[in-house]
Structures are given as structure tokens and as C-alpha cells.
Design a protein around this motif. Sequence first.
Motif, PDB file in Angstrom:
ATOM      1  N   GLU A 112      55.182   0.339  40.171  1.00 11.42           N
ATOM      2  CA  GLU A 112      54.906   1.748  39.917  1.00 11.42           C
ATOM      3  C   GLU A 112      55.693   2.188  38.692  1.00 11.42           C
ATOM      4  OE1 GLU A 112      55.548   5.906  42.298  1.00 11.42           O
ATOM      5  OE2 GLU A 112      54.883   4.150  43.444  1.00 11.42           O
ATOM      6  N   ARG A 113      55.044   2.855  37.765  1.00 11.89           N
ATOM      7  CA  ARG A 113      55.691   3.289  36.523  1.00 11.89           C
ATOM      8  C   ARG A 113      56.852   4.233  36.843  1.00 11.89           C
ATOM      9  NH1 ARG A 113      51.859   5.979  32.231  1.00 11.89           N
ATOM     10  NH2 ARG A 113      52.279   7.811  33.478  1.00 11.89           N
ATOM     11  N   PRO A 114      58.080   3.939  36.354  1.00 12.15           N
ATOM     12  CA  PRO A 114      59.263   4.725  36.717  1.00 12.15           C
ATOM     13  C   PRO A 114      59.527   5.935  35.817  1.00 12.15           C
ATOM     14  CG  PRO A 114      59.932   2.810  35.478  1.00 12.15           C
ATOM     15  CD  PRO A 114      58.437   2.714  35.635  1.00 12.15           C
ATOM     16  N   PHE A 115      58.544   6.408  35.089  1.00 14.43           N
ATOM     17  CA  PHE A 115      58.741   7.530  34.166  1.00 14.43           C
ATOM     18  C   PHE A 115      57.421   8.270  34.013  1.00 14.43           C
ATOM     19  CE2 PHE A 115      57.136   4.030  31.750  1.00 14.43           C
ATOM     20  CZ  PHE A 115      56.228   4.598  30.890  1.00 14.43           C
ATOM     21  N   GLU A 116      57.506   9.457  33.390  1.00 11.81           N
ATOM     22  CA  GLU A 116      56.310  10.222  33.049  1.00 11.81           C
ATOM     23  C   GLU A 116      56.309  10.456  31.551  1.00 11.81           C
ATOM     24  OE1 GLU A 116      55.459  13.801  35.342  1.00 11.81           O
ATOM     25  OE2 GLU A 116      56.865  13.078  36.869  1.00 11.81           O
ATOM     26  N   TRP A 117      55.121  10.474  30.967  1.00  8.80           N
ATOM     27  CA  TRP A 117      54.984  10.801  29.553  1.00  8.80           C
ATOM     28  C   TRP A 117      54.961  12.312  29.377  1.00  8.80           C
ATOM     29  CZ3 TRP A 117      56.137   7.124  26.496  1.00  8.80           C
ATOM     30  CH2 TRP A 117      55.668   5.824  26.654  1.00  8.80           C
ATOM     31  N   GLU A 118      55.412  12.743  28.207  1.00  4.79           N
ATOM     32  CA  GLU A 118      55.339  14.136  27.803  1.00  4.79           C
ATOM     33  C   GLU A 118      54.795  14.143  26.375  1.00  4.79           C
ATOM     34  OE1 GLU A 118      58.424  17.414  29.125  1.00  4.79           O
ATOM     35  OE2 GLU A 118      59.243  16.123  27.564  1.00  4.79           O
ATOM     36  N   GLN A 119      53.696  14.846  26.144  1.00  6.38           N
ATOM     37  CA  GLN A 119      53.061  14.879  24.828  1.00  6.38           C
ATOM     38  C   GLN A 119      53.771  15.885  23.924  1.00  6.38           C
ATOM     39  OE1 GLN A 119      50.213  13.066  23.593  1.00  6.38           O
ATOM     40  NE2 GLN A 119      50.998  13.932  21.702  1.00  6.38           N
ATOM     41  N   THR A 120      54.046  15.495  22.674  1.00  7.86           N
ATOM     42  CA  THR A 120      54.606  16.390  21.668  1.00  7.86           C
ATOM     43  C   THR A 120      53.782  16.224  20.398  1.00  7.86           C
ATOM     44  OG1 THR A 120      56.136  14.804  20.658  1.00  7.86           O
ATOM     45  CG2 THR A 120      56.920  15.983  22.616  1.00  7.86           C
ATOM     46  N   GLU A 121      54.096  17.003  19.387  1.00  8.06           N
ATOM     47  CA  GLU A 121      53.407  16.844  18.100  1.00  8.06           C
ATOM     48  C   GLU A 121      53.653  15.462  17.511  1.00  8.06           C
ATOM     49  OE1 GLU A 121      53.905  19.925  15.193  1.00  8.06           O
ATOM     50  OE2 GLU A 121      53.812  21.483  16.743  1.00  8.06           O
ATOM     51  N   GLY A 122      54.839  14.892  17.804  1.00  5.81           N
ATOM     52  CA  GLY A 122      55.209  13.587  17.258  1.00  5.81           C
ATOM     53  C   GLY A 122      54.702  12.408  18.066  1.00  5.81           C
ATOM     54  N   GLY A 123      54.088  12.660  19.202  1.00 11.20           N
ATOM     55  CA  GLY A 123      53.598  11.578  20.052  1.00 11.20           C
ATOM     56  C   GLY A 123      54.065  11.750  21.478  1.00 11.20           C
ATOM     57  N   HIS A 124      54.065  10.658  22.217  1.00  6.08           N
ATOM     58  CA  HIS A 124      54.507  10.699  23.607  1.00  6.08           C
ATOM     59  C   HIS A 124      55.991  10.372  23.692  1.00  6.08           C
ATOM     60  CE1 HIS A 124      50.175  10.290  24.327  1.00  6.08           C
ATOM     61  NE2 HIS A 124      50.439  10.900  25.471  1.00  6.08           N
ATOM     62  N   ARG A 125      56.675  11.141  24.512  1.00  9.23           N
ATOM     63  CA  ARG A 125      58.086  10.874  24.779  1.00  9.23           C
ATOM     64  C   ARG A 125      58.283  10.747  26.281  1.00  9.23           C
ATOM     65  NH1 ARG A 125      60.848  16.653  23.157  1.00  9.23           N
ATOM     66  NH2 ARG A 125      60.277  17.774  25.051  1.00  9.23           N
ATOM     67  N   ILE A 126      59.431  10.249  26.669  1.00 13.23           N
ATOM     68  CA  ILE A 126      59.720  10.023  28.088  1.00 13.23           C
ATOM     69  C   ILE A 126      60.317  11.301  28.675  1.00 13.23           C
ATOM     70  CG2 ILE A 126      61.062   8.680  29.734  1.00 13.23           C
ATOM     71  CD1 ILE A 126      60.822   6.352  27.682  1.00 13.23           C
ATOM     72  N   LYS A 127      59.606  11.862  29.632  1.00 15.03           N
ATOM     73  CA  LYS A 127      60.016  13.100  30.277  1.00 15.03           C
ATOM     74  C   LYS A 127      61.375  12.905  30.962  1.00 15.03           C
ATOM     75  CE  LYS A 127      58.182  16.646  33.319  1.00 15.03           C
ATOM     76  NZ  LYS A 127      57.042  17.068  34.119  1.00 15.03           N
ATOM     77  N   ASN A 128      62.191  13.952  30.910  1.00 12.81           N
ATOM     78  CA  ASN A 128      63.502  14.012  31.570  1.00 12.81           C
ATOM     79  C   ASN A 128      64.557  13.092  30.959  1.00 12.81           C
ATOM     80  OD1 ASN A 128      62.645  15.973  33.462  1.00 12.81           O
ATOM     81  ND2 ASN A 128      61.714  14.358  34.698  1.00 12.81           N
ATOM     82  N   SER A 129      64.343  12.630  29.728  1.00 12.75           N
ATOM     83  CA  SER A 129      65.400  11.873  29.064  1.00 12.75           C
ATOM     84  C   SER A 129      66.492  12.839  28.632  1.00 12.75           C
ATOM     85  CB  SER A 129      64.846  11.124  27.856  1.00 12.75           C
ATOM     86  OG  SER A 129      63.965  10.109  28.285  1.00 12.75           O
ATOM     87  N   LEU A 130      67.662  12.298  28.315  1.00 13.25           N
ATOM     88  CA  LEU A 130      68.804  13.123  27.923  1.00 13.25           C
ATOM     89  C   LEU A 130      68.545  13.820  26.592  1.00 13.25           C
ATOM     90  CD1 LEU A 130      71.605  13.863  28.973  1.00 13.25           C
ATOM     91  CD2 LEU A 130      72.515  11.894  27.748  1.00 13.25           C
ATOM     92  N   SER A 131      67.906  13.120  25.672  1.00 20.59           N
ATOM     93  CA  SER A 131      67.493  13.742  24.415  1.00 20.59           C
ATOM     94  C   SER A 131      66.305  12.999  23.830  1.00 20.59           C
ATOM     95  CB  SER A 131      68.643  13.800  23.405  1.00 20.59           C
ATOM     96  OG  SER A 131      69.035  12.519  22.999  1.00 20.59           O
ATOM     97  N   HIS A 132      65.630  13.681  22.900  1.00 23.55           N
ATOM     98  CA  HIS A 132      64.472  13.130  22.191  1.00 23.55           C
ATOM     99  C   HIS A 132      64.673  13.406  20.714  1.00 23.55           C
ATOM    100  CE1 HIS A 132      62.927  14.354  26.204  1.00 23.55           C
ATOM    101  NE2 HIS A 132      62.385  13.158  26.153  1.00 23.55           N
ATOM    102  N   ILE A 133      64.452  12.396  19.892  1.00 23.09           N
ATOM    103  CA  ILE A 133      64.612  12.541  18.452  1.00 23.09           C
ATOM    104  C   ILE A 133      63.326  12.036  17.802  1.00 23.09           C
ATOM    105  CG2 ILE A 133      66.026  11.913  16.455  1.00 23.09           C
ATOM    106  CD1 ILE A 133      68.153  11.193  18.844  1.00 23.09           C
ATOM    107  N   GLU A 134      62.537  12.954  17.249  1.00 25.54           N
ATOM    108  CA  GLU A 134      61.261  12.611  16.641  1.00 25.54           C
ATOM    109  C   GLU A 134      61.475  12.349  15.152  1.00 25.54           C
ATOM    110  OE1 GLU A 134      58.187  15.416  17.661  1.00 25.54           O
ATOM    111  OE2 GLU A 134      58.964  15.609  19.700  1.00 25.54           O
TER     112      GLU A 134
END
Length: 153
Positions: free
Chosen positions: A88-110
Motif C-alpha cells: 500500500e502506498r505510504p504517502f499521498e500526492w499533492e498537486q502544485t504548479e511545479g508538479g506533484h509533491r509528497i503531502k505532509n512532508s516537513l518542507s517542499h522546495i520547488e
Amino acid sequence: MDQRDFRNCMGRFATGVTVVTCETDGQTHGFTVNSFTSVSLDPPLVLVSVDRNTKALEKLRGNDFIVNVLKEGQQDTAMHFAGKPKDERPFEWEQTEGGHRIKNSLSHIECAPWAEYDGGDHVLFLGEVQNYSYEEGNPLGFYCGKFAKILPE
């Protein structure tokens, strides 16, 4: 020089754990990276070091990418993108202008691609930061080849 022993020496430097994601041919690709660092504030640049033998290398070349800094409890996500997925996939995707990122990560840098350099058996990718976000929490650490806790004092 004994490569294994040198790797053991370098493993004494504690790092965080990231998953770098990018979009190619209508699909999202990702890979686990702990060789990541901030390079410059003006312009804002980050560096990701990628093994030349990984499939992700060609997907990252000349491509926008997102660095997802993982937090405590996201070990399964790190392992998924290191080529050891769970049923079972242990994460969820989150769509942004820059692409898909991993939901609930500590930070995202596009990032947009800035430069690429020879790094021996690795390629060093510099990305110009286009957008970022972060939240409070403890990072997922990596030390001596194992996940570790990094706690503030």
C-alpha cells in the motif's frame, strides 16, 4: 582507498532525508536522496547529488523538480522511493504548479534547473528555488546507514 570504508566514514555525517520528484511524459517520478544542501540565498539555489547509475538521472536532466524534506514517521515513504515499495502506498500526492509533491512532508522546495556538474560517479544538479513551503515538526534523519531521530535541544 577502500570505497566501503570511505562510505562508512562519510556515514558519520548525519543528514536529513528527502525525496526528489519531477514530471516527465505525463508521469510523476521520485527518488530518495540524502545528499542535498542549500547553496545560495541570492539567487536561491539548492544542490541534489544523483548517482549516475540511477534511472532518475535522465528524468531529472533539464527538468523542474521538487525536493520533499521528509519528517519523522515517513520512513516507509523514503523506502518506497528508494526502490523498496510497500503493498500500500505510504504517502499521498499533492498537486502544485511545479508538479506533484509528497503531502505532509516537513518542507517542499520547488526548483527550476540551474546547472549540472560532473561529480565523479554522481551528477550534481543545482536548482533555482521558485517556491517553497514548510511546517513545524522533527525531520527524518539518516546516520551510519540507518534512519535516525534528529531532535532540537
